[in-house]
Design a protein around this motif. Structure first.
Motif, PDB file in Angstrom:
ATOM      1  N   GLY A 104       0.797  -1.231   0.000  1.00  0.00           N
ATOM      2  CA  GLY A 104       0.000   0.000   0.000  1.00  0.00           C
ATOM      3  C   GLY A 104       0.823   1.272   0.000  1.00  0.00           C
ATOM      4  O   GLY A 104       2.032   1.262   0.244  1.00  0.00           O
ATOM      5  N   GLN A 105       0.131   2.384  -0.247  1.00  0.00           N
ATOM      6  CA  GLN A 105       0.812   3.668  -0.292  1.00  0.00           C
ATOM      7  C   GLN A 105      -0.075   4.771   0.273  1.00  0.00           C
ATOM      8  O   GLN A 105      -1.300   4.677   0.264  1.00  0.00           O
ATOM      9  N   ILE A 106       0.592   5.815   0.768  1.00  0.00           N
ATOM     10  CA  ILE A 106      -0.080   7.023   1.226  1.00  0.00           C
ATOM     11  C   ILE A 106       0.312   8.153   0.298  1.00  0.00           C
ATOM     12  O   ILE A 106       1.494   8.357   0.014  1.00  0.00           O
ATOM     13  N   ILE A 107      -0.680   8.892  -0.194  1.00  0.00           N
ATOM     14  CA  ILE A 107      -0.407  10.046  -1.049  1.00  0.00           C
ATOM     15  C   ILE A 107      -0.846  11.299  -0.297  1.00  0.00           C
ATOM     16  O   ILE A 107      -2.016  11.431   0.069  1.00  0.00           O
ATOM     17  N   LEU A 108       0.100  12.179  -0.047  1.00  0.00           N
ATOM     18  CA  LEU A 108      -0.153  13.380   0.748  1.00  0.00           C
ATOM     19  C   LEU A 108       0.006  14.626  -0.110  1.00  0.00           C
ATOM     20  O   LEU A 108       0.969  14.751  -0.880  1.00  0.00           O
ATOM     21  N   LYS A 109      -0.947  15.540   0.029  1.00  0.00           N
ATOM     22  CA  LYS A 109      -0.850  16.865  -0.596  1.00  0.00           C
ATOM     23  C   LYS A 109      -1.146  17.920   0.457  1.00  0.00           C
ATOM     24  O   LYS A 109      -2.066  17.764   1.268  1.00  0.00           O
ATOM     25  N   THR A 110      -0.383  19.015   0.424  1.00  0.00           N
ATOM     26  CA  THR A 110      -0.587  20.093   1.384  1.00  0.00           C
ATOM     27  C   THR A 110       0.021  21.384   0.846  1.00  0.00           C
ATOM     28  O   THR A 110       0.907  21.355  -0.014  1.00  0.00           O
ATOM     29  N   ASP A 111      -0.461  22.492   1.362  1.00  0.00           N
ATOM     30  CA  ASP A 111       0.127  23.786   1.048  1.00  0.00           C
ATOM     31  C   ASP A 111       1.066  24.223   2.167  1.00  0.00           C
ATOM     32  O   ASP A 111       1.734  25.256   2.049  1.00  0.00           O
ATOM     33  N   ASN A 112       1.112  23.450   3.265  1.00  0.00           N
ATOM     34  CA  ASN A 112       1.852  23.848   4.454  1.00  0.00           C
ATOM     35  C   ASN A 112       3.246  23.207   4.458  1.00  0.00           C
ATOM     36  O   ASN A 112       3.380  21.999   4.627  1.00  0.00           O
ATOM     37  N   ARG A 113       4.270  24.041   4.298  1.00  0.00           N
ATOM     38  CA  ARG A 113       5.648  23.535   4.216  1.00  0.00           C
ATOM     39  C   ARG A 113       6.061  22.830   5.514  1.00  0.00           C
ATOM     40  O   ARG A 113       6.728  21.794   5.490  1.00  0.00           O
ATOM     41  N   GLY A 114       5.653  23.395   6.646  1.00  0.00           N
ATOM     42  CA  GLY A 114       6.009  22.795   7.925  1.00  0.00           C
ATOM     43  C   GLY A 114       5.444  21.397   8.081  1.00  0.00           C
ATOM     44  O   GLY A 114       6.145  20.472   8.499  1.00  0.00           O
ATOM     45  N   LEU A 115       4.158  21.222   7.741  1.00  0.00           N
ATOM     46  CA  LEU A 115       3.538  19.903   7.836  1.00  0.00           C
ATOM     47  C   LEU A 115       4.184  18.933   6.848  1.00  0.00           C
ATOM     48  O   LEU A 115       4.386  17.755   7.167  1.00  0.00           O
ATOM     49  N   PHE A 116       4.524  19.434   5.675  1.00  0.00           N
ATOM     50  CA  PHE A 116       5.127  18.575   4.664  1.00  0.00           C
ATOM     51  C   PHE A 116       6.475  18.047   5.143  1.00  0.00           C
ATOM     52  O   PHE A 116       6.741  16.841   5.064  1.00  0.00           O
ATOM     53  N   GLU A 117       7.306  18.927   5.674  1.00  0.00           N
ATOM     54  CA  GLU A 117       8.617  18.506   6.153  1.00  0.00           C
ATOM     55  C   GLU A 117       8.484  17.554   7.341  1.00  0.00           C
ATOM     56  O   GLU A 117       9.217  16.560   7.442  1.00  0.00           O
ATOM     57  N   TYR A 118       7.542  17.865   8.229  1.00  0.00           N
ATOM     58  CA  TYR A 118       7.287  16.980   9.367  1.00  0.00           C
ATOM     59  C   TYR A 118       6.860  15.601   8.887  1.00  0.00           C
ATOM     60  O   TYR A 118       7.322  14.572   9.393  1.00  0.00           O
ATOM     61  N   SER A 119       5.991  15.573   7.889  1.00  0.00           N
ATOM     62  CA  SER A 119       5.458  14.311   7.383  1.00  0.00           C
ATOM     63  C   SER A 119       6.535  13.473   6.701  1.00  0.00           C
ATOM     64  O   SER A 119       6.582  12.245   6.872  1.00  0.00           O
ATOM     65  N   LEU A 120       7.400  14.121   5.933  1.00  0.00           N
ATOM     66  CA  LEU A 120       8.492  13.393   5.283  1.00  0.00           C
ATOM     67  C   LEU A 120       9.363  12.700   6.326  1.00  0.00           C
ATOM     68  O   LEU A 120       9.743  11.531   6.169  1.00  0.00           O
ATOM     69  N   THR A 121       9.675  13.426   7.396  1.00  0.00           N
ATOM     70  CA  THR A 121      10.490  12.855   8.471  1.00  0.00           C
ATOM     71  C   THR A 121       9.750  11.730   9.175  1.00  0.00           C
ATOM     72  O   THR A 121      10.312  10.669   9.462  1.00  0.00           O
TER      73      THR A 121
END
Length: 213
Positions: free
Chosen positions: A147-164
């Motif tokens: 399986g996979q999770i596909i994430l989209k956001t406009d928030n850079r902070g949340l994106f960086e947090y999520s990658l980590t």
């Protein structure tokens, strides 16, 4: 997502049980039986007003989609969108993402979408972010091994947090982009928020996180 209180929401949802399932826990492990045909199941957490999930259902009739939204005054708009179309591969749930393990069995979901989730920027609210380890644990439990999770956001902070967070949890990151719309992907289905933010010239961040097989 904020919305005006709709006192008629309960009655409206009760009249559209063919679209929004009132007792979802009874289908745990057997969601495919609710659709016209057995197909892969994709789950969107935070469906909002339904633009994304309806667009995806139209574009990919070979997939069954389930949309989860906790706010009744918002999910009624998603129900309306489904009713306006001739699609039969969408079901909606008025449920909280904290209860996923009560709704879905192990390995029942093929793909999971997190679109423009609340970033909860304050440190004390970290546990509420949908990519916090406690949520990732639930996702891993209900997703197939491939399986996979596909994430989209406009928030850079949340994106960086999520990658980590994805990386620490053992997901493999693929297709990481810092400006989704610069690629002009014709297959990208936009959410209401996505249209709003991109119209302002804000970049849209996207990534695909896959479970290690």
């Amino acid at each position: 997502m904020r919305a005006r209180h709709k006192p008629w929401a309960d009655e409206y949802l009760n009249k559209n049980k063919d679209i929004i399932e009132p007792e979802p826990k009874q289908f745990k492990g057997n969601w495919k039986s609710l659709f016209e045909s057995e197909k892969p199941i994709h789950l969107e957490i935070g469906t909002g007003k339904g633009q994304f999930i309806v667009g995806m259902a139209k574009q990919y009739p070979e997939i069954n989609f389930i949309g989860l939204e906790v706010v009744k005054s918002i999910i009624v708009s998603a129900v309306e969108k489904v009713k306006e179309t001739d699609i039969h591969n969408v079901r909606l749930l008025n449920e909280n993402a904290e209860n996923l393990s009560e709704l879905f069995a192990e390995g029942e979901i093929d793909t999971l979408y997190l679109n423009f989730s609340d970033p909860w920027p304050k440190n004390r609210h970290e546990k509420r972010r949908l990519t916090f380890p406690a949520f990732l644990e639930q996702y891993k439990a209900i997703m197939k091994k491939s399986g996979q999770i596909i994430l989209k956001t406009d928030n850079r902070g949340l994106f960086e947090y999520s990658l980590t967070s994805f990386s620490k949890f053992g997901f493999v990151l693929e297709d990481v982009t810092l400006d989704l719309h610069a690629e002009d992907d014709p297959n990208n289905i936009k959410t209401e928020y996505e249209e709003k933010f991109s119209a302002k010239g804000l970049p849209i961040y996207r990534c695909v996180a896959k479970l290690k097989s």
